[in-house]
Design a protein around this motif. Structure first.
Motif, PDB file in Angstrom:
ATOM      1  N   VAL A 260       0.845  -1.204   0.000  1.00 55.18           N
ATOM      2  CA  VAL A 260       0.000   0.000   0.000  1.00 55.18           C
ATOM      3  C   VAL A 260       0.875   1.247   0.000  1.00 55.18           C
ATOM      4  O   VAL A 260       0.603   2.224  -0.705  1.00 55.18           O
ATOM      5  CB  VAL A 260      -0.960   0.010   1.205  1.00 55.18           C
ATOM      6  N   LYS A 261       1.947   1.228   0.774  1.00 53.26           N
ATOM      7  CA  LYS A 261       2.871   2.367   0.790  1.00 53.26           C
ATOM      8  C   LYS A 261       3.491   2.570  -0.590  1.00 53.26           C
ATOM      9  O   LYS A 261       3.642   3.706  -1.059  1.00 53.26           O
ATOM     10  CB  LYS A 261       3.961   2.150   1.834  1.00 53.26           C
ATOM     11  N   ALA A 262       3.858   1.485  -1.262  1.00 56.33           N
ATOM     12  CA  ALA A 262       4.445   1.588  -2.601  1.00 56.33           C
ATOM     13  C   ALA A 262       3.479   2.270  -3.571  1.00 56.33           C
ATOM     14  O   ALA A 262       3.874   3.120  -4.377  1.00 56.33           O
ATOM     15  CB  ALA A 262       4.816   0.205  -3.118  1.00 56.33           C
ATOM     16  N   ARG A 263       2.214   1.916  -3.467  1.00 54.31           N
ATOM     17  CA  ARG A 263       1.216   2.500  -4.364  1.00 54.31           C
ATOM     18  C   ARG A 263       0.900   3.948  -3.984  1.00 54.31           C
ATOM     19  O   ARG A 263       0.819   4.833  -4.838  1.00 54.31           O
ATOM     20  CB  ARG A 263      -0.072   1.660  -4.320  1.00 54.31           C
ATOM     21  N   THR A 264       0.724   4.182  -2.690  1.00 58.57           N
ATOM     22  CA  THR A 264       0.306   5.495  -2.211  1.00 58.57           C
ATOM     23  C   THR A 264       1.392   6.547  -2.385  1.00 58.57           C
ATOM     24  O   THR A 264       1.103   7.690  -2.751  1.00 58.57           O
ATOM     25  CB  THR A 264      -0.088   5.395  -0.723  1.00 58.57           C
ATOM     26  N   GLN A 265       2.649   6.169  -2.145  1.00 57.61           N
ATOM     27  CA  GLN A 265       3.739   7.133  -2.259  1.00 57.61           C
ATOM     28  C   GLN A 265       4.402   7.106  -3.636  1.00 57.61           C
ATOM     29  O   GLN A 265       4.435   8.109  -4.346  1.00 57.61           O
ATOM     30  CB  GLN A 265       4.804   6.858  -1.192  1.00 57.61           C
ATOM     31  N   LEU A 266       4.934   5.944  -4.008  1.00 63.18           N
ATOM     32  CA  LEU A 266       5.781   5.876  -5.192  1.00 63.18           C
ATOM     33  C   LEU A 266       4.995   5.922  -6.501  1.00 63.18           C
ATOM     34  O   LEU A 266       5.380   6.622  -7.438  1.00 63.18           O
ATOM     35  CB  LEU A 266       6.652   4.616  -5.145  1.00 63.18           C
ATOM     36  N   MET A 267       3.895   5.173  -6.573  1.00 69.46           N
ATOM     37  CA  MET A 267       3.111   5.226  -7.804  1.00 69.46           C
ATOM     38  C   MET A 267       2.457   6.594  -7.958  1.00 69.46           C
ATOM     39  O   MET A 267       2.336   7.113  -9.070  1.00 69.46           O
ATOM     40  CB  MET A 267       2.057   4.118  -7.811  1.00 69.46           C
ATOM     41  N   ARG A 268       2.070   7.176  -6.848  1.00 65.47           N
ATOM     42  CA  ARG A 268       1.518   8.531  -6.888  1.00 65.47           C
ATOM     43  C   ARG A 268       2.525   9.509  -7.482  1.00 65.47           C
ATOM     44  O   ARG A 268       2.187  10.342  -8.325  1.00 65.47           O
ATOM     45  CB  ARG A 268       1.141   8.968  -5.474  1.00 65.47           C
ATOM     46  N   ASP A 269       3.801   9.392  -7.054  1.00 69.23           N
ATOM     47  CA  ASP A 269       4.797  10.380  -7.434  1.00 69.23           C
ATOM     48  C   ASP A 269       5.514  10.060  -8.738  1.00 69.23           C
ATOM     49  O   ASP A 269       5.894  10.965  -9.480  1.00 69.23           O
ATOM     50  CB  ASP A 269       5.825  10.535  -6.308  1.00 69.23           C
ATOM     51  N   PHE A 270       5.714   8.776  -9.029  1.00 67.59           N
ATOM     52  CA  PHE A 270       6.447   8.401 -10.243  1.00 67.59           C
ATOM     53  C   PHE A 270       5.518   8.068 -11.410  1.00 67.59           C
ATOM     54  O   PHE A 270       5.894   8.199 -12.566  1.00 67.59           O
ATOM     55  CB  PHE A 270       7.356   7.199  -9.973  1.00 67.59           C
ATOM     56  N   GLY A 271       4.316   7.608 -11.101  1.00 71.70           N
ATOM     57  CA  GLY A 271       3.336   7.346 -12.144  1.00 71.70           C
ATOM     58  C   GLY A 271       3.720   6.278 -13.138  1.00 71.70           C
ATOM     59  O   GLY A 271       3.319   6.330 -14.302  1.00 71.70           O
ATOM     60  N   CYS A 272       4.468   5.267 -12.707  1.00 69.17           N
ATOM     61  CA  CYS A 272       4.928   4.222 -13.634  1.00 69.17           C
ATOM     62  C   CYS A 272       3.938   3.051 -13.682  1.00 69.17           C
ATOM     63  O   CYS A 272       4.313   1.884 -13.577  1.00 69.17           O
ATOM     64  CB  CYS A 272       6.310   3.730 -13.242  1.00 69.17           C
ATOM     65  N   TYR A 273       2.664   3.386 -13.856  1.00 64.71           N
ATOM     66  CA  TYR A 273       1.609   2.368 -13.865  1.00 64.71           C
ATOM     67  C   TYR A 273       1.306   1.934 -15.296  1.00 64.71           C
ATOM     68  O   TYR A 273       1.325   2.759 -16.217  1.00 64.71           O
ATOM     69  CB  TYR A 273       0.340   2.930 -13.215  1.00 64.71           C
ATOM     70  N   PRO A 274       1.014   0.651 -15.520  1.00 55.79           N
ATOM     71  CA  PRO A 274       0.725   0.185 -16.881  1.00 55.79           C
ATOM     72  C   PRO A 274      -0.681   0.558 -17.334  1.00 55.79           C
ATOM     73  O   PRO A 274      -1.573   0.814 -16.516  1.00 55.79           O
ATOM     74  CB  PRO A 274       0.863  -1.334 -16.753  1.00 55.79           C
ATOM     75  N   ALA A 275      -0.890   0.566 -18.637  1.00 56.05           N
ATOM     76  CA  ALA A 275      -2.212   0.802 -19.189  1.00 56.05           C
ATOM     77  C   ALA A 275      -3.073  -0.443 -19.020  1.00 56.05           C
ATOM     78  O   ALA A 275      -2.564  -1.569 -18.906  1.00 56.05           O
ATOM     79  CB  ALA A 275      -2.105   1.150 -20.673  1.00 56.05           C
ATOM     80  N   ALA A 276      -4.375  -0.256 -19.009  1.00 57.56           N
ATOM     81  CA  ALA A 276      -5.299  -1.380 -18.887  1.00 57.56           C
ATOM     82  C   ALA A 276      -5.079  -2.393 -20.018  1.00 57.56           C
ATOM     83  O   ALA A 276      -5.152  -3.608 -19.815  1.00 57.56           O
ATOM     84  CB  ALA A 276      -6.740  -0.869 -18.901  1.00 57.56           C
ATOM     85  N   GLN A 277      -4.805  -1.883 -21.219  1.00 59.16           N
ATOM     86  CA  GLN A 277      -4.562  -2.765 -22.370  1.00 59.16           C
ATOM     87  C   GLN A 277      -3.355  -3.665 -22.114  1.00 59.16           C
ATOM     88  O   GLN A 277      -3.364  -4.857 -22.435  1.00 59.16           O
ATOM     89  CB  GLN A 277      -4.322  -1.925 -23.620  1.00 59.16           C
ATOM     90  N   SER A 278      -2.303  -3.112 -21.511  1.00 55.86           N
ATOM     91  CA  SER A 278      -1.109  -3.900 -21.200  1.00 55.86           C
ATOM     92  C   SER A 278      -1.430  -5.006 -20.198  1.00 55.86           C
ATOM     93  O   SER A 278      -0.963  -6.141 -20.335  1.00 55.86           O
ATOM     94  CB  SER A 278      -0.010  -2.993 -20.650  1.00 55.86           C
ATOM     95  N   ALA A 279      -2.211  -4.673 -19.186  1.00 50.84           N
ATOM     96  CA  ALA A 279      -2.597  -5.676 -18.188  1.00 50.84           C
ATOM     97  C   ALA A 279      -3.443  -6.776 -18.827  1.00 50.84           C
ATOM     98  O   ALA A 279      -3.339  -7.951 -18.456  1.00 50.84           O
ATOM     99  CB  ALA A 279      -3.356  -5.015 -17.044  1.00 50.84           C
ATOM    100  N   PHE A 280      -4.282  -6.409 -19.757  1.00 49.94           N
ATOM    101  CA  PHE A 280      -5.111  -7.382 -20.474  1.00 49.94           C
ATOM    102  C   PHE A 280      -4.230  -8.375 -21.227  1.00 49.94           C
ATOM    103  O   PHE A 280      -4.441  -9.592 -21.162  1.00 49.94           O
ATOM    104  CB  PHE A 280      -6.048  -6.650 -21.442  1.00 49.94           C
ATOM    105  N   TYR A 281      -3.222  -7.869 -21.936  1.00 49.13           N
ATOM    106  CA  TYR A 281      -2.297  -8.754 -22.649  1.00 49.13           C
ATOM    107  C   TYR A 281      -1.522  -9.644 -21.675  1.00 49.13           C
ATOM    108  O   TYR A 281      -1.304 -10.832 -21.927  1.00 49.13           O
ATOM    109  CB  TYR A 281      -1.316  -7.935 -23.486  1.00 49.13           C
ATOM    110  N   LEU A 282      -1.090  -9.045 -20.563  1.00 47.14           N
ATOM    111  CA  LEU A 282      -0.364  -9.817 -19.560  1.00 47.14           C
ATOM    112  C   LEU A 282      -1.218 -10.956 -19.034  1.00 47.14           C
ATOM    113  O   LEU A 282      -0.745 -12.089 -18.870  1.00 47.14           O
ATOM    114  CB  LEU A 282       0.074  -8.904 -18.410  1.00 47.14           C
ATOM    115  N   ASN A 283      -2.480 -10.684 -18.779  1.00 46.74           N
ATOM    116  CA  ASN A 283      -3.367 -11.729 -18.272  1.00 46.74           C
ATOM    117  C   ASN A 283      -3.492 -12.893 -19.250  1.00 46.74           C
ATOM    118  O   ASN A 283      -3.543 -14.057 -18.841  1.00 46.74           O
ATOM    119  CB  ASN A 283      -4.747 -11.147 -17.976  1.00 46.74           C
ATOM    120  N   MET A 284      -3.519 -12.585 -20.534  1.00 52.92           N
ATOM    121  CA  MET A 284      -3.594 -13.652 -21.532  1.00 52.92           C
ATOM    122  C   MET A 284      -2.349 -14.541 -21.459  1.00 52.92           C
ATOM    123  O   MET A 284      -2.434 -15.763 -21.609  1.00 52.92           O
ATOM    124  CB  MET A 284      -3.748 -13.051 -22.931  1.00 52.92           C
ATOM    125  N   GLY A 285      -1.200 -13.924 -21.222  1.00 54.48           N
ATOM    126  CA  GLY A 285       0.015 -14.711 -21.064  1.00 54.48           C
ATOM    127  C   GLY A 285      -0.009 -15.548 -19.802  1.00 54.48           C
ATOM    128  O   GLY A 285       0.388 -16.718 -19.802  1.00 54.48           O
TER     129      GLY A 285
END
Length: 425
Positions: A260-285
């Motif tokens: 939760v800290k990683a998401r709340t602090q680092l993802m908030r500030d760095f914004g290195c989150y994947p697109a929904a489309q990327s997650a969809f492809y990953l799930n297929m793999g």
């Protein structure tokens, strides 16, 4: 559920009349009925509010990977390198240090040895084969964590989880493990004492070379409060976070405090989150991961044995091969196989390795590994090009080394291509 079933069903359970397949939620934001509702989320983030933090498609895949690894939570990132970076920065800041095995991916060596150094964070390198006492001696008062790879890329050393976890925990810090090559199908580091696992999902998890990505998984096993009481480290896990309205991660989120800290602090500030489309492809793999991994291992074992017979090959590194230096550790931690990646050293050094690779037709010379198609790379010229000769030796790399990643083709066709390459030497 067993791992094969988790690959297909974890993370998303459609209700009556809902899509069977994880839907792509292509939206950057979410609507709320009241200002107070939004304000509450900025006090305690428990729902989707903006896709720089979280997205329903990504969330389903995060839950699947967490379940596969046996963790309490997962956060996807835009690349494996982003996952590595965030896993360290979630614990370390300027003036801190951490310990890392010297036998890890070249890009990670650059990140740890150069970029983090510029940020005031010291990486203490320790040989992957070091004794327990040698590891313990490397700790400093400001050391915050320990880092290693299950199967190192490309040296193919096998990480001795129990030894390194014992050293980390004796010093009240967590063990972070890069489980990219093994995947949770072949090894689940939490079962051997690791506290945090990361992945470059670009590799076997995706498997089709269609999108980059990474993941951080939190076991929920490390006792941050106890470590804080003993060492005064990890204050930001137990004390109020001034950047998020006084949120206390251990108090408010318990075992999931780290992720939760990683998401709340680092993802908030760095914004290195994947697109929904990327997650969809990953799930297929991910859905075919448990089917693909045994075939990779089977092909690699056959190819490694074939390389071993050639008088043009100086050495073959494959921990699933009897006689390999890491065979016994592999049998302990990876009894179901050691991935599809083989490292060979060709007699004649760099020039011979280049001739071998350039003559291949089935195998692609590309900056990638762990694909469904066979591919090769010359680490000293590519992924580890920035390393000094001394660093190359410590990483187990020489000029004649070729990283050979077996795909899912018929193994006879792979061997026929190898013959073509060896004939060019």
């Amino acid at each position: 559920m067993k791992i094969e079933t988790k690959c297909l069903h974890s993370g998303y359970s459609p209700k009556n009349g809902e899509p069977r397949v994880v839907p792509i939620v292509q939206s950057t934001t979410y609507r709320f009925d009241s200002c107070d509702h939004v304000a509450a989320l900025f006090d305690k983030p428990t729902e989707f509010m903006y896709s720089r933090f979280a997205n329903p498609t990504c969330d389903a895949v995060e839950k699947k990977i967490a379940d596969m690894e046996g963790g309490v939570g997962c956060m996807l990132t835009s690349s494996g390198q982003a996952a590595t970076l965030c896993s360290i920065l979630n614990l370390c800041s300027a003036g801190d240090s951490f310990i890392a095995s010297s036998s890890i991916y070249g890009g990670t060596i650059n990140l740890f040895g150069f970029t983090l150094k510029k940020l005031g964070i010291e990486c203490i390198w320790v040989d992957v084969n070091a004794s327990y006492d040698e590891i313990v001696k490397a700790f400093k008062p400001n050391t915050k964590c320990v880092f290693g790879e299950t199967i190192a890329n490309p040296a193919l050393t096998v990480f001795d989880f129990e030894k390194w976890a014992k050293a980390a925990h004796a010093n009240n810090v967590p063990l972070i493990v890069d489980n990219t090559f093994a995947t949770p199908v072949l090894c689940r580091p939490f079962e051997w004492g690791a506290d945090i696992v990361i992945h470059s999902t670009t590799k076997y998890m995706d498997g089709h070379a269609v999108q980059g990505g990474g993941a951080i998984v939190d076991s929920g096993n490390f006792d941050w409060e106890d470590a804080y009481k003993k060492t005064r480290k990890f204050a930001d896990m137990v004390e109020p976070d001034e950047s998020y309205h006084g949120l206390c991660y251990v108090k408010d989120f318990g075992k999931a405090a780290y992720i939760v800290k990683a998401r709340t602090q680092l993802m908030r500030d760095f914004g290195c989150y994947p697109a929904a489309q990327s997650a969809f492809y990953l799930n297929m793999g991910l859905e075919t991961l448990a089917v693909r991994m045994p075939r990779y291992c089977q092909n690699a074992r056959t190819v490694a044995e074939y390389f071993k017979k050639s008088d043009k090959i100086a050495s073959v590194s494959y921990p699933g091969l009897p006689g390999d230096r890491y065979y016994d550790l592999a049998q302990k931690y990876l009894p179901d196989g050691t991935s599809g990646v083989i490292s060979i050293s060709i007699k004649g050094g760099r020039s011979a390795a280049v001739r071998f690779m350039d003559a291949l037709q089935l195998a692609s010379d590309e900056v990638h590994v762990a694909d469904i198609r066979t591919c090769v790379l010359h680490p000293a010229s590519a992924t580890h090009r920035q390393l000094t000769d001394e660093q190359l030796v410590k990483a187990g790399i020489d000029g004649g080394m070729v990283r050979f990643s077996c795909g899912l083709e018929n193994v006879d066709d792979i061997i026929a291509d190898i013959d073509r390459g060896l004939a060019a030497i």
